[in-house]
Structures are given as structure tokens and as C-alpha cells.
Design a protein around this motif. Structure first.
Motif, PDB file in Angstrom:
ATOM      1  N   LEU A   1       0.949  -0.004 -17.629  1.00  0.00           N
ATOM      2  CA  LEU A   1       1.361   0.651 -18.868  1.00  0.00           C
ATOM      3  C   LEU A   1       1.609   2.134 -18.634  1.00  0.00           C
ATOM      4  CD1 LEU A   1       1.812   0.737 -21.915  1.00  0.00           C
ATOM      5  CD2 LEU A   1      -0.671   0.900 -22.220  1.00  0.00           C
ATOM      6  N   LEU A   2       0.722   2.795 -17.900  1.00  0.00           N
ATOM      7  CA  LEU A   2       0.923   4.212 -17.613  1.00  0.00           C
ATOM      8  C   LEU A   2       2.230   4.444 -16.864  1.00  0.00           C
ATOM      9  CD1 LEU A   2      -2.660   5.401 -16.584  1.00  0.00           C
ATOM     10  CD2 LEU A   2      -1.327   6.187 -18.544  1.00  0.00           C
ATOM     11  N   LEU A   3       2.509   3.588 -15.894  1.00  0.00           N
ATOM     12  CA  LEU A   3       3.759   3.720 -15.146  1.00  0.00           C
ATOM     13  C   LEU A   3       4.961   3.605 -16.078  1.00  0.00           C
ATOM     14  CD1 LEU A   3       4.688   3.729 -11.984  1.00  0.00           C
ATOM     15  CD2 LEU A   3       5.397   1.409 -12.538  1.00  0.00           C
ATOM     16  N   GLU A   4       4.914   2.642 -17.002  1.00  0.00           N
ATOM     17  CA  GLU A   4       6.020   2.439 -17.932  1.00  0.00           C
ATOM     18  C   GLU A   4       6.153   3.591 -18.924  1.00  0.00           C
ATOM     19  OE1 GLU A   4       4.988  -1.333 -19.573  1.00  0.00           O
ATOM     20  OE2 GLU A   4       5.732  -2.465 -17.840  1.00  0.00           O
ATOM     21  N   LEU A   5       5.055   4.343 -19.109  1.00  0.00           N
ATOM     22  CA  LEU A   5       5.087   5.503 -20.006  1.00  0.00           C
ATOM     23  C   LEU A   5       5.492   6.780 -19.280  1.00  0.00           C
ATOM     24  CD1 LEU A   5       1.859   4.819 -22.113  1.00  0.00           C
ATOM     25  CD2 LEU A   5       4.237   4.472 -22.803  1.00  0.00           C
ATOM     26  N   GLY A   6       5.879   6.649 -17.999  1.00  0.00           N
ATOM     27  CA  GLY A   6       6.408   7.792 -17.268  1.00  0.00           C
ATOM     28  C   GLY A   6       5.433   8.492 -16.352  1.00  0.00           C
ATOM     29  N   TRP A   7       4.239   7.953 -16.191  1.00  0.00           N
ATOM     30  CA  TRP A   7       3.256   8.570 -15.314  1.00  0.00           C
ATOM     31  C   TRP A   7       3.552   8.275 -13.845  1.00  0.00           C
ATOM     32  CZ3 TRP A   7      -1.873  10.705 -16.582  1.00  0.00           C
ATOM     33  CH2 TRP A   7      -2.030  10.951 -17.945  1.00  0.00           C
ATOM     34  N   ALA A   8       3.114   9.176 -12.970  1.00  0.00           N
ATOM     35  CA  ALA A   8       3.047   8.908 -11.530  1.00  0.00           C
ATOM     36  C   ALA A   8       1.602   8.548 -11.207  1.00  0.00           C
ATOM     37  CB  ALA A   8       3.478  10.124 -10.732  1.00  0.00           C
ATOM     38  N   LEU A   9       1.408   7.516 -10.402  1.00  0.00           N
ATOM     39  CA  LEU A   9       0.064   7.048 -10.039  1.00  0.00           C
ATOM     40  C   LEU A   9      -0.126   7.227  -8.539  1.00  0.00           C
ATOM     41  CD1 LEU A   9      -0.047   3.752 -12.143  1.00  0.00           C
ATOM     42  CD2 LEU A   9      -0.822   6.023 -12.809  1.00  0.00           C
ATOM     43  N   ALA A  10      -1.080   8.075  -8.166  1.00  0.00           N
ATOM     44  CA  ALA A  10      -1.326   8.371  -6.755  1.00  0.00           C
ATOM     45  C   ALA A  10      -2.660   7.777  -6.324  1.00  0.00           C
ATOM     46  CB  ALA A  10      -1.325   9.879  -6.528  1.00  0.00           C
ATOM     47  N   PHE A  11      -2.681   7.165  -5.155  1.00  0.00           N
ATOM     48  CA  PHE A  11      -3.885   6.563  -4.593  1.00  0.00           C
ATOM     49  C   PHE A  11      -4.146   7.217  -3.239  1.00  0.00           C
ATOM     50  CE2 PHE A  11      -2.275   3.730  -7.715  1.00  0.00           C
ATOM     51  CZ  PHE A  11      -3.375   3.110  -8.280  1.00  0.00           C
ATOM     52  N   CYS A  12      -5.252   7.961  -3.166  1.00  0.00           N
ATOM     53  CA  CYS A  12      -5.571   8.748  -1.975  1.00  0.00           C
ATOM     54  C   CYS A  12      -6.543   7.973  -1.087  1.00  0.00           C
ATOM     55  CB  CYS A  12      -6.174  10.090  -2.376  1.00  0.00           C
ATOM     56  SG  CYS A  12      -5.133  11.056  -3.501  1.00  0.00           S
ATOM     57  N   HIS A  13      -6.118   7.648   0.111  1.00  0.00           N
ATOM     58  CA  HIS A  13      -6.919   6.812   1.004  1.00  0.00           C
ATOM     59  C   HIS A  13      -7.744   7.711   1.929  1.00  0.00           C
ATOM     60  CE1 HIS A  13      -4.476   3.601  -0.610  1.00  0.00           C
ATOM     61  NE2 HIS A  13      -3.399   4.231  -0.216  1.00  0.00           N
ATOM     62  N   VAL A  14      -8.745   8.363   1.348  1.00  0.00           N
ATOM     63  CA  VAL A  14      -9.525   9.368   2.066  1.00  0.00           C
ATOM     64  C   VAL A  14     -10.491   8.715   3.038  1.00  0.00           C
ATOM     65  CG1 VAL A  14      -9.326  10.932   0.100  1.00  0.00           C
ATOM     66  CG2 VAL A  14     -11.342   9.467   0.302  1.00  0.00           C
ATOM     67  N   ARG A  15     -10.944   9.505   3.991  1.00  0.00           N
ATOM     68  CA  ARG A  15     -11.918   9.000   4.958  1.00  0.00           C
ATOM     69  C   ARG A  15     -13.230   8.624   4.269  1.00  0.00           C
ATOM     70  NH1 ARG A  15     -11.303  13.682   9.438  1.00  0.00           N
ATOM     71  NH2 ARG A  15     -10.583  14.795   7.553  1.00  0.00           N
ATOM     72  N   GLY A  16     -13.898   7.653   4.849  1.00  0.00           N
ATOM     73  CA  GLY A  16     -15.076   7.061   4.220  1.00  0.00           C
ATOM     74  C   GLY A  16     -14.760   5.683   3.675  1.00  0.00           C
ATOM     75  N   GLY A  17     -13.477   5.466   3.339  1.00  0.00           N
ATOM     76  CA  GLY A  17     -13.018   4.146   2.918  1.00  0.00           C
ATOM     77  C   GLY A  17     -12.684   3.286   4.125  1.00  0.00           C
ATOM     78  N   GLY A  18     -12.023   2.156   3.884  1.00  0.00           N
ATOM     79  CA  GLY A  18     -11.749   1.245   4.989  1.00  0.00           C
ATOM     80  C   GLY A  18     -10.282   1.014   5.249  1.00  0.00           C
TER      81      GLY A  18
END
Length: 695
Positions: free
Chosen positions: A463-480
């Protein structure tokens, strides 16, 4: 693939049943006023608006494929909101109710029971089901007799046994069920329930180490039952032959520091995914059941540098490895087990973020691998891999989402952290990258325990994407996401790197022309709150708003209290400030709660659960109070320079113990409040409802 085969694939699609209820607004508190709902009053009208939008979006995607249905020899089992049903495929799909969840409701109690998983006995005479309570840390296993009519014509489905505190379970035979128990947040014991011995329960395995979690599982070919004893950094696996369930479990390899391994079975030998490859990364090895220890492991496949093995399935004579490429894309590597060699590699669509294989069922079909791929904004699409033919086929119902897939742009970016390490970013947007300067942006992060950031499909994010938002996912260290070393770099002494990575990612997005500080919000849940909280202490002006769910915010206090349920286990991740003063010093440099200082913080929405023992409510309450004090102090001391309104700190307290929520209405309410909060705090106009064109 034939039309009939495609039709069978489509049978795995399920439409989730939705009960419409009036909007029940959550109990919210502002940190400077303890009156219920006072913290959310300013969002009330907007929340009602978004409640309708969120509900409509969830309904629009309610029929996406999933693997919640369980297929038996003649029946299909599925979960409804109030129970478990099955359909007889031989009798015009006649419907039969097996379990009514309302029978477990306690008088005067709150909450409800929901179904977690279903397991059929090999000949489908019994069904075992685990139930979890929505408001308490309670789990139970219910066993239902569903004997086949030709064997027992007069027997109707009925509950014949109930076990409390069951975590995982698997059938060995129709009479023998193995299960592990859950005591608080710890699983350490495995038992065997034998109906051929009048329901006798006997102890099978007991783990003495406090930082080890135990569960049982079947290998994909359903020949061996595995008892998996895993800590944060090591593994120990025992196996039991299903044909001889009374035999003692066989130890594969005793626990060694930093040795991780996972066991599958193929034609009398073990196929093992283990981190004995170069740089302590995953590779595939083989061992015999008679000599299963590490000294006898023979390498079958080691990935090329830069490629990472994420998971493994055994399909007939092939190993199907879910792999991540150096460019951070998902793909499938297929190897021959008869001739240890790479047969081929298939890169999945560029938007793919999650890969979910279908679990094998009692029918024993094992020549194909059915799987779902999705992203936070791409609904699950169903595919089928035929390893021997190097062929991937798409289910025809995927076509209904083709236009929606084409409307989304997936950009792979890369930030440079403080120590010059490249940090991957996945960005979803509808407009072109160069047109995102004025777009609002929601940034997601996790970065702990070697787990990937949650990238499953989410209607709210769509829904946010369809409302014009940009969605960023940061794959920082500590994750897999990038490999095992990605996690190792940000454990204990290196934990601060997760914070540095997040700061670098946000700054890189801005410098790439994506949004700006005044239009950006950060969001995280659980341990993902640590880098977010640390960023807010260090760079409070970098973002305008923050939303945290079940947040972990008091790292120093929690790791110093060995009486808390997860502290001993979690010290492998965060460190031991009691036994090692240097660990305490390091934690103190980034702990969100212990670094609050008077300054203008972003507005915050903190959602916590009253009975959550993983992220206790007390820690979130204390954090919200300290943040509010710091904000008030800052504005008192800087009345002339701070002319804008103070940021809002809202504590949203929900009932229950769940660290992940499964209640439809509660989820709608939480999503609607979060969207109302974001729009209000970022100064955005409410989106106008889409009007249907008149015919």
C-alpha cells in the motif's frame, strides 16, 4: 507441465477467511501523560482512514498462494479462523470439521487460540496440531483420530490426546509421535508418545546446556527423524531411523565451538550443509550413517567465492541449493548427488527476496520442488522445479499479478560504511529513481543473530508503494544476508558496525537522490531497534520519524541480568558485561537506552506487548520515559532556537505475549496507526480515496 499438473499446483492456493469487526483502537500512552489513548488522539481520524485502506489492501491480496494447506492421501486439510477442516477429494470435496478452537477458550479469559502447524501420521490415521495462545506464552499439541473409513467405518474424527508446552513434533509411525517441549522460552527435552503402549510417554533426549535450543524435524525423504540442538554459534544433531523408532538416537557430530551443520538423508547416507568451507562458510558434504562424524565428511560442493548457500533441499538424486550471488540476487544451484558436480545455476527474478520451498507430505512425491518467491511488495508467485530436466515452470495463477509486478522497480544499491565495507540496499519504488527526491521513504533494518531482514510480502508495504513511497531495506552487518562472515563481523566487539552500516545506508540513499531527512522514517522490530535507537542518539536529525515494534532497547541492562529468559543465550550475540568488563564498555557505546541525551529526537511510535517475555514491556516503557524527559529538557533549555513543535513520543501497548501477531483485526489496527503516525509526523496530506469510474 500438463494442464492437470498445473491444476494440482493451483490447489495449493488458499483464500484466507476474514471476519469483519468494528475498529477497536489500541491502548496508547504518551510518555508525559499516562491516560489511556492520550498519545494517539492526534492520529484518531487518520487511523480510521487508513484502517479502511489497509483492510481493503489485505483483502485484495488475501488469495495469494501459500503452503498452509496440508495434503494427505485422500484429504486436504486447511485452517480457518475458528478451527481445522478437511475436504474429501474422493467425495465431491465434502467438508468436515476436525477441530473447533472455541472449545479451548477459558471462561472469563481473554485472547484466543490459533493453529501453528499440522502434521499427518504416515497412513493418515491421526493428525497432530499445535495451538498457540494469543495473549500468553502457552502452546499445546492436540492429537485427533481420523482413522480411514475402510479401516474403522464407525470412527469419527475426535480429539484423543492433548499435550501441553509442545514446541516441535513429528510422526515416526501412526502410533509414535516425537516432540520437544517449551518451558518458558527454552526447549531442551524430547519425548516419545507411543499409542501402541496405551499412550506411554518416555524421555528420548535432554540437553543440559542453557544456551541451546532443541527441536525435532524429519528429513525431506521422511526416512530419518533429526533432533537438532542449536545454540547461536554451534550445532549438534542426533538422528533416529523412522523404521526403528525405539532405537537410541545416533549422534552425527558432537558439538564443537563455531561448528554449524544441518542434516538431510539420501539413499542411506547423510547430506550435510555445514560451515566447514573456506572462511568458515557453508559447503555441502556427505557422510555414511555408520561413520557420521566430521572426520568422515567428504566434500560434495563448495560455492565459488562471493556466492553464499542459504538453504538446501534434496530432490531425488539432486541437491537444490538456494544461493545468493555476489550481486545479492537469489538463485538455485542444482548439483548431482550421484556425480558430485554442479549441473546448472538458475537466477531467480531480480525482485525475488524470499524463497519458500514446499514441505514434503505423506504422499511421498519427491521428484519436483514446488516453491514460492516473493518480496515485501511482490505477492508470492508459485513455481515448480524439475531438477533432472533443468526446468522451472510457473503456475498459471501467477498471471493475475503480472501487471502489479511490472509496476514495481527494484533497485540494488550499495553504501560504503565507516570502514569502507560495501553494504547492500534493496530499494522498491514505483517512480523512476531520479524522480524520488520529493518522495517519502521508509527505511527498514534488522542486523542481528545472523538472520536475514524480513523481506516477505506485506500488504501494508504494498500500500505504501502504491501511495508513492520508496521502501529501502538495509542489509547491515550482523544479519545473515551476505554470508556467515557478515554476521560474525558484527557480533559482540563488532556490534557497533551495524549502527555504522545503517547510518551509511541512509546517507547514501539521500546522496543518490532518494528522499530527504524531512521525508524519511526508520522502522524495525525486536533486535532491529538497536541500530535504529543508536542512530537516533548519534544523528537525531537524520530522519523525521521512527516506528518500532516489540523493540529491544536496553542491551546493557538485559545482558547484565542473567535471570532473564534469553540473556545467557544472547550473550553470544551481544557480549557478557558481567564476566567481561570490555564487553560492557562496548555495549555502553551504542545501547539505545543508556545513550539518551537532551536533543531533538525524531517522533517515535513504540509498539509493545503486555506479556512479551522476549522484549519485556518494562524496557520499552523506561525507554519512552527517558526519551520524553530528554526531549522536554532540550526544549526547555533551547526555547529561543527551537521554534518548531516537539516530537511526539507515543507508546502503543497491546495485549498479549506474541512477538509476532497473527490476529487480523489487531494487525489492521496496528498498521493503520503506524500509517497515520507516519503521515502526520512527516507532514504529508492524507491520500485521496480512489474513485471508481462510472460505467
Amino acid at each position: 507441465m500438463t494442464t492437470s499438473h498445473l491444476h494440482k499446483l493451483n490447489q495449493f492456493f488458499i483464500r484466507k477467511h476474514v471476519i469483519f469487526k468494528r475498529l477497536v483502537l489500541p491502548r496508547c500512552y504518551s510518555s508525559d501523560n499516562s491516560c489511556p489513548t492520550s498519545g494517539a488522539e492526534r492520529y484518531r481520524d487518520s487511523q480510521r482512514h487508513f484502517s479502511r485502506r489497509v483492510r481493503a489492501t489485505r483483502l485484495r491480496f488475501s488469495a495469494v498462494p501459500n503452503y498452509s494447506r496440508v495434503y494427505g492421501r485422500h484429504h486436504v486439510y486447511f485452517i480457518d479462523t475458528n478451527g481445522i477442516y478437511r475436504i474429501d477429494q474422493r467425495r465431491d470435496n465434502s467438508l468436515e470439521k476436525l477441530l473447533d478452537l472455541e472449545r479451548f477458550l477459558e471462561k472469563g479469559g481473554s485472547g484466543r487460540w490459533c493453529v501453528q502447524r499440522i502434521r499427518l501420521s504416515p497412513q493418515e490415521t491421526r493428525v497432530a496440531v499445535t495451538l498457540k495462545h494469543s495473549h500468553e506464552e502457552k502452546q499445546r499439541c492436540v492429537i485427533i483420530s481420523v482413522a480411514h473409513e475402510s479401516l474403522f467405518p464407525s470412527v469419527q474424527p475426535r480429539v484423543i490426546f492433548t499435550l501441553e508446552k509442545v514446541f516441535s513434533f513429528e510422526w515416526a509411525t501412526d502410533d509414535v509421535l516425537f516432540y520437544s517441549t517449551l518451558d518458558g522460552l527454552r526447549s531442551s527435552s524430547v519425548f516419545c508418545l507411543d499409542f501402541s503402549k496405551n499412550g506411554k510417554i518416555s524421555s528420548v533426549f535432554e540437553e543440559s546446556k542453557l544456551d541451546v535450543f532443541v527441536e525435532v524435524a524429519l528429513t525431506r525423504d521422511q526416512k530419518l527423524l533429526t533432533i537438532n540442538s542449536n545454540s547461536r554459534s554451534s550445532s549438534e544433531v542426533h538422528v533416529i531411523d523412522k523404521e526403528n523408532p525405539s532405537h537410541q538416537p545416533i549422534l552425527v557430530q558432537r558439538r564443537e565451538p563455531d561448528l554449524l551443520y544441518h542434516v538431510e538423508h539420501w539413499k542411506g547416507s547423510l547430506i550435510i550443509l555445514t560451515n566447514t568451507g573456506p572462511g568458515q562458510e557453508y559447503q555441502v558434504v556427505q557422510a555414511s550413517l555408520s561413520k557420521p562424524s566430521v572426520d568422515s565428511w567428504l566434500p560434495l560442493f563448495t560455492p565459488h567465492p562471493g556466492f553464499t548457500i542459504k538453504d538446501m533441499d534434496i530432490i531425488e538424486d539432486f541437491g537444490v541449493l538456494t544461493t545468493r550471488t555476489p550481486s545479492h540476487h537469489l538463485g538455485l544451484t542444482v548439483i548431482s548427488l550421484n556425480k558430485p558436480d554442479v549441473l546448472y545455476f538458475m537466477e531467480l527474478p531480480s525482485w525475488s527476496c524470499t524463497f519458500e520451498p514446499k514441505k514434503a507430505d505423506v504422499r511421498g512425491k519427491n521428484n519436483t520442488l514446488e516453491f514460492l518467491i516473493s518480496s515485501p511488495v511482490h505477492p508470492p508467485n508459485q513455481f515448480c522445479l524439475l531438477p533432472e530436466e533443468a526446468l522451472v515452470l510457473s503456475a498459471k495463477d501467477n498471471k493475475r499479478y503480472t501487471d502489479e509486478l511490472n509496476a514495481v522497480i527494484t533497485s540494488r544499491l550499495e553504501a560504503r560504511s565507516k570502514d569502507d565495507t560495501p553494504v547492500p540496499i534493496t530499494l522498491f519504488h514505483a517512480a523512476r529513481l531520479e524522480a524520488l527526491k520529493e518522495a517519502p521513504m521508509l527505511v527498514h533494518v534488522y542486523g542481528s543473530y545472523g538472520r536475514d531482514l524480513n523481506m516477505e510480502f506485506c500488504p501494508k508495504k504494498r500500500l505504501l508503494l502504491e501511495l508513492g513511497w520508496a521502501l529501502a531495506f538495509c542489509h547491515v552487518r550482523g544479519g545473515g544476508e551476505s554470508a556467515l562472515y557478515w554476521h560474525r563481523q558484527a557480533r559482540v566487539e563488532g556490534k557497533r558496525k551495524s549502527v555504522d552500516d545503517l547510518v551509511a545506508c541512509v546517507q547514501h540513499l539521500f546522496s543518490s537522490g532518494v528522499s530527504s531527512s524531512s521525508l524519511t522514517a526508520l522502522t524495525a522490530r525486536s533486535a532491529g531497534a538497536v541500530p535504529v535507537g543508536a542512530l537516533c542518539n548519534l544523528h537525531p536529525h537524520l530522519v523525521k520519524a521512527v516506528t518500532l515494534q516489540a523493540p529491544f532497547l536496553d542491551v546493557l541492562g538485559t545482558m547484565a541480568d542473567s535471570d532473564l529468559p534469553l540473556t545467557l543465550e544472547d550473550r553470544e550475540e551481544w557480549g557478557d558485561p558481567v564476566g567481561n568488563p570490555e564487553h560492557g564498555r562496548i555495549i555502553a557505546t551504542y545501547c539505545p537506552l543508556h545513550n539518551i541525551t537532551p536533543q531533538r529526537y525524531p517522533s517515535m511510535l513504540l509498539t509493545a506487548y503486555s506479556a512479551d517475555s522476549r522484549a519485556p514491556l518494562s524496557g520499552t516503557v523506561k525507554y519512552s520515559e527517558e526519551i520524553q524527559k530528554a526531549v522536554n529538557s532540550h526544549f526547555t533549555l533551547n526555547q529561543t532556537s527551537e521554534r518548531g513543535r516537539k516530537p511526539n513520543i507515543v507508546l502503543n501497548v497491546q495485549p498479549g505475549a506474541h512477538h509476532t501477531q497473527e490476529d487480523f483485526d489487531l494487525t489492521v489496527n496496528e498498521d493503520a496507526l503506524e500509517l497515520a503516525f507516519l503521515y502526520k509526523e512527516l507532514g504529508l496530506d492524507l491520500p485521496r480515496p480512489v474513485r471508481k469510474k462510472k460505467r
